[in-house]
Motif scaffolding. Structure first.
Motif, mmCIF file in Angstrom:
data_model
loop_
_atom_site.group_PDB
_atom_site.id
_atom_site.type_symbol
_atom_site.label_atom_id
_atom_site.label_comp_id
_atom_site.label_asym_id
_atom_site.label_seq_id
_atom_site.Cartn_x
_atom_site.Cartn_y
_atom_site.Cartn_z
ATOM 1 N N MET A 5 40.827 10.667 76.017
ATOM 2 C CA MET A 5 40.871 11.803 75.098
ATOM 3 C C MET A 5 42.063 11.747 74.138
ATOM 4 N N TYR A 6 43.248 11.481 74.649
ATOM 5 C CA TYR A 6 44.424 11.429 73.779
ATOM 6 C C TYR A 6 44.235 10.372 72.692
ATOM 7 N N ALA A 7 43.776 9.208 73.091
ATOM 8 C CA ALA A 7 43.597 8.102 72.141
ATOM 9 C C ALA A 7 42.528 8.402 71.101
ATOM 10 N N LEU A 8 41.592 9.266 71.435
ATOM 11 C CA LEU A 8 40.543 9.640 70.487
ATOM 12 C C LEU A 8 40.960 10.800 69.586
ATOM 13 N N ILE A 9 41.835 11.642 70.079
ATOM 14 C CA ILE A 9 42.186 12.863 69.348
ATOM 15 C C ILE A 9 43.404 12.684 68.444
ATOM 16 N N VAL A 10 44.534 12.383 69.025
ATOM 17 C CA VAL A 10 45.796 12.432 68.281
ATOM 18 C C VAL A 10 45.824 11.430 67.121
ATOM 19 N N PRO A 11 45.482 10.162 67.315
ATOM 20 C CA PRO A 11 45.498 9.251 66.162
ATOM 21 C C PRO A 11 44.497 9.645 65.066
ATOM 22 N N ALA A 12 43.324 10.137 65.450
ATOM 23 C CA ALA A 12 42.327 10.532 64.447
ATOM 24 C C ALA A 12 42.835 11.698 63.607
ATOM 25 N N PHE A 13 43.384 12.708 64.261
ATOM 26 C CA PHE A 13 43.895 13.862 63.523
ATOM 27 C C PHE A 13 45.108 13.477 62.676
ATOM 28 N N ALA A 94 51.366 20.201 57.203
ATOM 29 C CA ALA A 94 52.601 19.882 57.937
ATOM 30 C C ALA A 94 52.677 20.677 59.244
ATOM 31 N N ARG A 95 52.324 21.940 59.202
ATOM 32 C CA ARG A 95 52.369 22.766 60.422
ATOM 33 C C ARG A 95 51.328 22.303 61.437
ATOM 34 N N THR A 96 50.165 21.913 60.958
ATOM 35 C CA THR A 96 49.126 21.407 61.865
ATOM 36 C C THR A 96 49.581 20.092 62.488
ATOM 37 N N MET A 97 50.134 19.207 61.675
ATOM 38 C CA MET A 97 50.621 17.926 62.195
ATOM 39 C C MET A 97 51.777 18.127 63.174
ATOM 40 N N ALA A 98 52.635 19.077 62.911
ATOM 41 C CA ALA A 98 53.744 19.352 63.834
ATOM 42 C C ALA A 98 53.204 19.778 65.198
ATOM 43 N N PHE A 99 52.151 20.569 65.206
ATOM 44 C CA PHE A 99 51.532 20.964 66.471
ATOM 45 C C PHE A 99 50.915 19.752 67.164
ATOM 46 N N ILE A 100 50.208 18.931 66.422
ATOM 47 C CA ILE A 100 49.580 17.732 66.994
ATOM 48 C C ILE A 100 50.642 16.828 67.619
ATOM 49 N N GLU A 101 51.801 16.746 66.990
ATOM 50 C CA GLU A 101 52.882 15.900 67.508
ATOM 51 C C GLU A 101 53.428 16.386 68.846
ATOM 52 N N THR A 102 53.168 17.642 69.214
ATOM 53 C CA THR A 102 53.640 18.149 70.506
ATOM 54 C C THR A 102 52.729 17.721 71.654
ATOM 55 N N VAL A 103 51.551 17.213 71.327
ATOM 56 C CA VAL A 103 50.578 16.851 72.358
ATOM 57 C C VAL A 103 50.980 15.537 73.014
ATOM 58 N N LYS A 104 51.016 15.560 74.321
ATOM 59 C CA LYS A 104 51.318 14.373 75.124
ATOM 60 C C LYS A 104 50.043 13.955 75.854
ATOM 61 N N PRO A 105 49.917 12.685 76.187
ATOM 62 C CA PRO A 105 48.708 12.233 76.897
ATOM 63 C C PRO A 105 48.397 13.071 78.137
ATOM 64 N N GLU A 106 49.431 13.453 78.881
ATOM 65 C CA GLU A 106 49.185 14.230 80.104
ATOM 66 C C GLU A 106 48.595 15.612 79.824
ATOM 67 N N HIS A 107 48.820 16.151 78.626
ATOM 68 C CA HIS A 107 48.192 17.430 78.271
ATOM 69 C C HIS A 107 46.675 17.328 78.265
ATOM 70 N N ASP A 109 44.934 14.987 80.094
ATOM 71 C CA ASP A 109 44.393 14.401 81.321
ATOM 72 C C ASP A 109 43.316 15.304 81.918
ATOM 73 N N GLY A 110 42.148 14.745 82.150
ATOM 74 C CA GLY A 110 41.041 15.491 82.746
ATOM 75 C C GLY A 110 40.294 16.405 81.799
ATOM 76 N N SER A 111 40.718 16.462 80.545
ATOM 77 C CA SER A 111 40.081 17.395 79.601
ATOM 78 C C SER A 111 38.654 16.997 79.261
ATOM 79 N N GLU A 112 38.282 15.748 79.529
ATOM 80 C CA GLU A 112 36.914 15.320 79.231
ATOM 81 C C GLU A 112 35.889 16.077 80.074
ATOM 82 N N THR A 113 36.317 16.644 81.202
ATOM 83 C CA THR A 113 35.389 17.397 82.058
ATOM 84 C C THR A 113 35.584 18.910 81.930
ATOM 85 N N ARG A 114 36.587 19.340 81.180
ATOM 86 C CA ARG A 114 36.833 20.775 80.989
ATOM 87 C C ARG A 114 35.638 21.401 80.273
#
Length: 169
Positions: A5-13, A94-107, A109-114
């Protein structure tokens, strides 16, 4: 194997918002060179029933930040859709990107089944996190990024595929 999920979300955004910011910069330069009022681009739309340029950027921002909020325990920032000029659109990006930058892979973790439920006027849809990302979030995000590109291209701004895709390598 879990969906990365992290690899699909953060770089794309990150790539998408970097492209949007660059497109806005080129649009501003184009308008200045031509003596065109920036409002002509800011309010431009492809069809009468579509959102204007500003609305496209707002929806891309909402899609990204709300997806992260729904897939993690992070609180997505609330950004009112009140931008009135290009400077405010740059600030929203800039504000949206700043929020995206706070996301860590562990955030993520497991979200694919949420479970994620979206409610529309006549429809309620429940997804797994992975399906939500792949069937709604990414298509919706790219729709609005692409429509922003298309509006600017339609108005004559000299941009091309490289401006959309961004730096490779």
């Amino acid at each position: 194997m879990p969906l990365p999920m992290y690899a699909l979300i953060v770089p794309a955004f990150t790539r998408g918002f970097t492209a949007l910011d660059g497109l806005l910069g080129k649009a501003e330069a184009f308008a200045t060179e031509r003596g065109m009022p920036l409002a002509e681009l800011f309010d431009a739309r492809l069809a009468p029933d579509m959102l204007p340029l500003a609305g496209q950027i707002q929806r891309a921002s909402d899609t990204a930040k709300n997806a992260i909020g729904r897939l993690t325990t992070l609180e997505a920032p609330r950004l009112p859709d009140d931008e009135q000029d290009f400077a405010a659109l740059h600030e929203r990006i800039a504000r949206t990107m700043a929020f995206i930058e706070t996301v860590k892979p562990e955030h993520l973790d497991g979200s694919e089944t949420r479970e994620v439920t979206l409610s529309f006027p006549n429809l309620k849809v429940t997804f797994s996190g992975g399906d939500y990302l792949l069937q709604f979030v990414l298509p919706n995000f790219y729709f609005h990024v692409t429509t922003t590109y298309d509006i600017l291209r339609h108005k004559g701004v000299p941009i091309g595929k490289a401006d959309f895709i961004g730096h490779l390598g």
